[in-house]
Scaffold this motif. Structure first.
Motif, mmCIF file in Angstrom:
data_model
loop_
_atom_site.group_PDB
_atom_site.id
_atom_site.type_symbol
_atom_site.label_atom_id
_atom_site.label_comp_id
_atom_site.label_asym_id
_atom_site.label_seq_id
_atom_site.Cartn_x
_atom_site.Cartn_y
_atom_site.Cartn_z
ATOM 1 N N GLY A 21 6.682 -0.137 -17.629
ATOM 2 C CA GLY A 21 5.739 0.781 -17.005
ATOM 3 C C GLY A 21 4.494 0.090 -16.477
ATOM 4 N N GLU A 22 4.432 -1.216 -16.604
ATOM 5 C CA GLU A 22 3.256 -1.957 -16.155
ATOM 6 C C GLU A 22 3.069 -1.854 -14.638
ATOM 7 O OE1 GLU A 22 1.527 -6.519 -16.219
ATOM 8 O OE2 GLU A 22 3.221 -6.001 -17.490
ATOM 9 N N ALA A 23 4.143 -1.758 -13.899
ATOM 10 C CA ALA A 23 4.066 -1.698 -12.441
ATOM 11 C C ALA A 23 3.525 -0.357 -11.955
ATOM 12 C CB ALA A 23 5.435 -1.970 -11.834
ATOM 13 N N ALA A 24 3.557 0.669 -12.790
ATOM 14 C CA ALA A 24 3.082 1.992 -12.382
ATOM 15 C C ALA A 24 1.600 1.955 -12.011
ATOM 16 C CB ALA A 24 3.324 3.009 -13.487
ATOM 17 N N TYR A 25 0.804 1.222 -12.765
ATOM 18 C CA TYR A 25 -0.628 1.139 -12.461
ATOM 19 C C TYR A 25 -0.849 0.418 -11.130
ATOM 20 C CZ TYR A 25 -5.593 0.078 -12.750
ATOM 21 O OH TYR A 25 -6.938 -0.027 -12.479
ATOM 22 N N ASP A 26 -0.091 -0.638 -10.893
ATOM 23 C CA ASP A 26 -0.224 -1.363 -9.622
ATOM 24 C C ASP A 26 0.128 -0.465 -8.439
ATOM 25 O OD1 ASP A 26 -0.922 -3.598 -11.099
ATOM 26 O OD2 ASP A 26 1.116 -4.409 -11.106
ATOM 27 N N ARG A 27 1.174 0.352 -8.593
ATOM 28 C CA ARG A 27 1.544 1.290 -7.531
ATOM 29 C C ARG A 27 0.446 2.339 -7.331
ATOM 30 N NH1 ARG A 27 6.708 0.738 -9.760
ATOM 31 N NH2 ARG A 27 6.405 2.580 -11.047
ATOM 32 N N TYR A 28 -0.147 2.813 -8.419
ATOM 33 C CA TYR A 28 -1.230 3.798 -8.336
ATOM 34 C C TYR A 28 -2.417 3.223 -7.568
ATOM 35 C CZ TYR A 28 -5.667 5.757 -9.803
ATOM 36 O OH TYR A 28 -6.958 6.225 -9.811
ATOM 37 N N VAL A 29 -2.816 2.011 -7.895
ATOM 38 C CA VAL A 29 -3.965 1.385 -7.232
ATOM 39 C C VAL A 29 -3.673 1.196 -5.748
ATOM 40 C CG1 VAL A 29 -5.365 -0.709 -7.082
ATOM 41 C CG2 VAL A 29 -4.854 0.285 -9.305
ATOM 42 N N ALA A 30 -2.492 0.703 -5.416
ATOM 43 C CA ALA A 30 -2.129 0.500 -4.015
ATOM 44 C C ALA A 30 -2.128 1.828 -3.253
ATOM 45 C CB ALA A 30 -0.763 -0.168 -3.918
ATOM 46 N N ALA A 32 -3.796 4.655 -4.069
ATOM 47 C CA ALA A 32 -5.155 5.187 -3.982
ATOM 48 C C ALA A 32 -5.969 4.452 -2.921
ATOM 49 C CB ALA A 32 -5.847 5.087 -5.339
ATOM 50 N N ARG A 33 -5.834 3.147 -2.865
ATOM 51 C CA ARG A 33 -6.608 2.368 -1.885
ATOM 52 C C ARG A 33 -6.091 2.550 -0.467
ATOM 53 N NH1 ARG A 33 -8.019 -2.450 -5.685
ATOM 54 N NH2 ARG A 33 -9.803 -1.472 -6.706
ATOM 55 N N SER A 34 -4.789 2.818 -0.319
ATOM 56 C CA SER A 34 -4.258 3.007 1.032
ATOM 57 C C SER A 34 -4.690 4.350 1.612
ATOM 58 C CB SER A 34 -2.736 2.896 1.038
ATOM 59 O OG SER A 34 -2.151 4.003 0.393
ATOM 60 N N HIS A 35 -4.908 5.344 0.761
ATOM 61 C CA HIS A 35 -5.321 6.656 1.242
ATOM 62 C C HIS A 35 -6.829 6.781 1.403
ATOM 63 C CE1 HIS A 35 -1.494 8.659 1.418
ATOM 64 N NE2 HIS A 35 -1.163 8.027 0.311
ATOM 65 N N ASP A 36 -7.587 6.109 0.558
ATOM 66 C CA ASP A 36 -9.051 6.144 0.673
ATOM 67 C C ASP A 36 -9.603 4.848 0.094
ATOM 68 O OD1 ASP A 36 -11.706 6.718 0.914
ATOM 69 O OD2 ASP A 36 -11.697 8.425 -0.450
ATOM 70 N N PRO A 37 -9.854 3.861 0.948
ATOM 71 C CA PRO A 37 -10.325 2.557 0.464
ATOM 72 C C PRO A 37 -11.639 2.617 -0.318
ATOM 73 C CG PRO A 37 -9.692 2.417 2.775
ATOM 74 C CD PRO A 37 -9.669 3.875 2.390
ATOM 75 N N ASP A 38 -12.447 3.645 -0.074
ATOM 76 C CA ASP A 38 -13.742 3.745 -0.755
ATOM 77 C C ASP A 38 -13.669 4.534 -2.064
ATOM 78 O OD1 ASP A 38 -14.907 2.307 1.307
ATOM 79 O OD2 ASP A 38 -15.310 4.128 2.474
ATOM 80 N N ALA A 39 -12.521 5.117 -2.347
ATOM 81 C CA ALA A 39 -12.387 5.936 -3.556
ATOM 82 C C ALA A 39 -12.417 5.049 -4.794
ATOM 83 C CB ALA A 39 -11.084 6.720 -3.523
ATOM 84 N N GLU A 40 -12.988 5.598 -5.846
ATOM 85 C CA GLU A 40 -13.024 4.881 -7.113
ATOM 86 C C GLU A 40 -11.693 5.122 -7.841
ATOM 87 O OE1 GLU A 40 -15.589 5.029 -11.200
ATOM 88 O OE2 GLU A 40 -16.617 5.428 -9.312
ATOM 89 N N VAL A 41 -11.021 4.037 -8.213
ATOM 90 C CA VAL A 41 -9.737 4.173 -8.909
ATOM 91 C C VAL A 41 -9.974 4.126 -10.418
ATOM 92 C CG1 VAL A 41 -8.390 3.186 -7.034
ATOM 93 C CG2 VAL A 41 -9.268 1.698 -8.806
ATOM 94 N N PHE A 47 -5.963 5.323 -16.692
ATOM 95 C CA PHE A 47 -4.682 5.657 -16.071
ATOM 96 C C PHE A 47 -3.605 5.872 -17.133
ATOM 97 C CE2 PHE A 47 -0.542 4.152 -14.573
ATOM 98 C CZ PHE A 47 -0.324 5.036 -13.536
ATOM 99 N N GLU A 48 -3.516 4.965 -18.104
ATOM 100 C CA GLU A 48 -2.505 5.090 -19.155
ATOM 101 C C GLU A 48 -2.754 6.338 -20.004
ATOM 102 O OE1 GLU A 48 0.241 3.517 -19.360
ATOM 103 O OE2 GLU A 48 -0.192 1.937 -17.925
ATOM 104 N N ARG A 49 -4.020 6.653 -20.266
ATOM 105 C CA ARG A 49 -4.344 7.851 -21.041
ATOM 106 C C ARG A 49 -3.914 9.108 -20.280
ATOM 107 N NH1 ARG A 49 -4.311 8.798 -25.885
ATOM 108 N NH2 ARG A 49 -3.250 10.651 -25.270
#
Length: 66
Positions: A21-30, A32-41, A47-49
């Motif tokens: 499940g480690e890759a799930a966070y990387d996918r989430y960050v990618a 989130a940043r692709s949809h709004d580069p200025d958004a706070e991730v 994320f895990e919580r």
């Protein structure tokens, strides 16, 4: 290292990250940043919580003790 060994190690790393499940966070960050580069991730911990809370709250088959 030869190309074959390096390729096999890369594939093994990919499957371990997907299985754990480690890759799930990387996918989430990618995502989130692709949809709004200025958004706070979320941090990895937050994320895990949130991911665990969502699974536990799912009545169709989250974590269950019994």
């Amino acid at each position: 290292m030869s190309g074959g060994v390096r390729g096999a190690l890369a594939k093994a790393r990919y499957y371990v990250r997907e299985f754990s499940g480690e890759a799930a966070y990387d996918r989430y960050v990618a995502h989130a940043r692709s949809h709004d580069p200025d958004a706070e991730v979320m941090t990895r911990r937050a994320f895990e919580r949130a991911r665990t809370d969502a699974r536990e709250g799912d009545p169709r088959g989250g974590f269950r003790c019994c």
